[in-house]
Design an enzyme around this catalytic site. Structure first.
Site, PDB file in Angstrom:
ATOM      1  CD  GLU A 181       4.385   3.803  -2.518  1.00 58.34           C
ATOM      2  OE1 GLU A 181       5.604   3.668  -2.740  1.00 58.34           O
ATOM      3  OE2 GLU A 181       3.930   4.217  -1.432  1.00 58.34           O
ATOM      4  CD  GLU A 197       5.935   8.240  -0.756  1.00 64.41           C
ATOM      5  OE1 GLU A 197       6.112   8.342   0.472  1.00 64.41           O
ATOM      6  OE2 GLU A 197       4.933   7.705  -1.256  1.00 64.41           O
TER       7      GLU A 197
END
Ligand code: IDC
Length: 333
Positions: free
Chosen positions: A258, A170
């Site tokens: 995720e 991320e």
């Protein structure tokens, strides 16, 4: 003459046995059985061109909860939970991450990855090696390390047709797509120098949410690349699905490596209704998804209850409400 003949036969037998033993030794211990997946349009397909939706579970950080990386756990997730993929979260900077510790720490983490790949392979699951950047918001921070790491991994696992690479969990802290794209070109090149086909997942700006921005200028020149979308249904709803839809409309292959139904903090209340809406969206678009996280940490995004210390063979009473919810999704046809 007869005696000599017997001697030769014995020698030949010995030689054959030695050759056989050598060949066995050289065969990868855990040769993969699963077919290599490919990207077609915006989703994954198998070797026959049939759509495949991977569904699975992510470990917590490999430094934090290594005990869940074991054969029984992975086989249990495959057989009982119907998960066909597992993600190995290798933090880069947080909590004894790969890039902040010493050589011994790196070696221990690589061994955990190797075990994870071996267990997933034996269980018959796809396995994602996740370069889990987080507090190091820009993947360029550890670009050199990432390039070396992925070269090493791709060289080690090029025959493992079930291995998928995720090159930056991320990106955040205002990291631009231009920066990520520059990094991605180097990481992808590193993997492709050893493995021409493996599926590679590329993180996107703003905690892997701005897939619409990535769609404006994807990485060119390589096949089997996908772009990462993450959501936590307690925080992210329709506006993020609209971004995802814009990316799909532009032809960008998406992979949810995720997600959770808690708040983005990994804690707080669960939002099951929003979670259901997300599931419909993923199903309609054949997007693969991986739930966060396989641990008993006291947080609502953990799948195992804090009171349960078992590291495999869980009963449904060992699971948190999120764990039970995810299982229901995984088992759904
Ligand atoms: C969280 C963990 C938590 C840990 C924290 C910091 O659940 O135990 O203390 O990371 O490392 C992400 C990240 C993922 C986060 C998760 C929940 O990829 O590492 O895990 N999350 O906050 N993005 C959105 C949410």
């Amino acid at each position: 003459m007869k005696k000599n003949g017997r001697k030769w036969a014995a020698a030949a037998c010995f030689l054959l046995a030695a050759l056989f033993a050598f060949a066995l030794e050289c065969t990868p211990v855990h040769a993969a059985k699963l077919p290599r997946l490919k990207v077609k349009g915006t989703h994954l397909v198998n070797s026959k061109g049939k759509t495949v939706q991977l569904k699975g579970v992510s470990t917590h950080g490999l430094s934090w909860y290594p005990e869940y990386v074991n054969q029984k756990a992975f086989s249990h997730m495959k057989k009982k939970w119907k998960a066909n993929a597992v993600r190995l979260a290798l933090y880069t900077s947080d909590y004894n991450g790969y890039c902040v510790g010493d050589a011994a720490n790196r070696k221990a983490l690589e061994k955990r990855i190797d075990n994870g790949v071996k267990y997933a392979t034996k269980a018959g699951m796809y396995v994602i090696i996740d370069w889990h950047i987080l507090s190091d918001g820009n993947p360029k921070t550890y670009e050199k390390e990432a390039v070396a790491f992925f070269k090493k991994m791709a060289s080690k696992y090029k025959k493992h047709t079930n291995v998928i690479y995720e090159i930056c969990n991320e990106p955040n802290g205002g990291t631009s797509w231009q920066d990520i794209r520059g990094y991605a070109k180097k990481a992808v090149k590193a993997i492709r120098s050893k493995d021409k086909n493996a599926v590679i997942l590329i993180g996107t700006p703003n905690w892997s949410q701005d897939v619409d921005i990535a769609a404006e200028n994807p990485v060119k020149g390589y096949k089997n690349l996908m772009y990462v979308l993450h959501f936590y249904a307690g925080t992210h709803g329709e506006y993020l699905r609209q971004k995802a839809q814009a990316a799909l409309d532009a032809g960008l292959p998406l992979f949810v490596s995720e997600f959770g139904i808690s708040e983005a903090s990994g804690n707080g209340a669960l939002n099951q209704e929003e979670g259901d809406r997300w599931m419909e969206f993923l199903k309609a678009n054949k997007i693969s998804y991986i739930g966060w996280n396989l641990s008993n940490k006291s947080e609502s995004s953990a799948l195992i209850k804090p009171s349960c210390s078992k590291t495999s063979n869980w009963k449904s009473s060992d699971l948190t409400p999120w764990g039970e919810w995810l299982l229901k999704q995984l088992k759904r046809k």
